[in-house]
Scaffold this active site. Structure first.
Site, mmCIF file in Angstrom:
data_model
loop_
_atom_site.group_PDB
_atom_site.id
_atom_site.type_symbol
_atom_site.label_atom_id
_atom_site.label_comp_id
_atom_site.label_asym_id
_atom_site.label_seq_id
_atom_site.Cartn_x
_atom_site.Cartn_y
_atom_site.Cartn_z
ATOM 1 C CB CYS A 88 37.545 38.649 44.993
ATOM 2 S SG CYS A 88 38.511 36.830 44.562
ATOM 3 C CB CYS A 92 39.760 38.929 42.387
ATOM 4 S SG CYS A 92 39.055 37.528 42.758
#
Ligand SMILES: [Zn+2]
Length: 155
Positions: free
Chosen positions: A81, A84
């Site tokens: 991600c 992230c």
């Protein structure tokens, strides 16, 4: 400070003076105003937990949530991600700025699918604030450390 680890009983904190791994038991987190105790080896005071804690077992997670006197901020993330990855240094900055005020933990939703389901995580990064074992607030998406802290403190 790199990320910290945890087991079923507490957070493993390396002594800044001698490097010995000391366990800070979950019920004792933040219990002393200036430090969390003394190193078992060199007896120097240990600092507050000031870095994100990587959660790698459901047992460590549930014990931390149930026993920590400090609020717990959870970062749900995964290695694939992009947002992230961008969030990681901001989360670490927030953990350092709120040392002694809250504990910041990271949950990899690929590895800890049971926890992700328990929190009904839909998109990541996502954040939950736990107080006394209960979810007090949740939010999601990339945010600078200052915004995450403002969210935490207003909840
Ligand atoms: Zn030491």
């Amino acid at each position: 400070m790199p990320s910290l680890s945890a087991d079923d009983r507490g957070i493993i904190l390396p002594c800044p003076a001698c490097g010995t791994a000391n366990r800070i038991a979950y019920p004792r987190l933040g219990q002393q105003s200036e430090n969390t105790g003394r190193c078992g080896t060199c007896k120097e005071p240990l600092p507050q937990v000031a870095a994100p804690v990587e959660i790698d077992s459901a047992g460590a997670f549930s014990n931390l949530i149930a026993q920590s006197p400090l609020p717990v901020v959870i970062d749900f993330w995964a290695p694939w991600c992009g947002p992230c990855q961008m969030m990681a240094p901001e989360f670490a900055k927030a953990a350092a700025q709120a040392a002694g005020e809250a504990v910041f933990v990271k949950v990899n939703t690929d590895e800890q699918q049971q926890i992700a389901r328990q929190f009904n995580v839909q998109g990541i990064p996502a954040f939950a604030l736990m107080k006394s074992g209960r979810k007090a607030a949740e939010t999601s998406g990339f945010q600078p450390a200052a915004r995450l802290l403002a969210w935490m403190r207003s909840a």
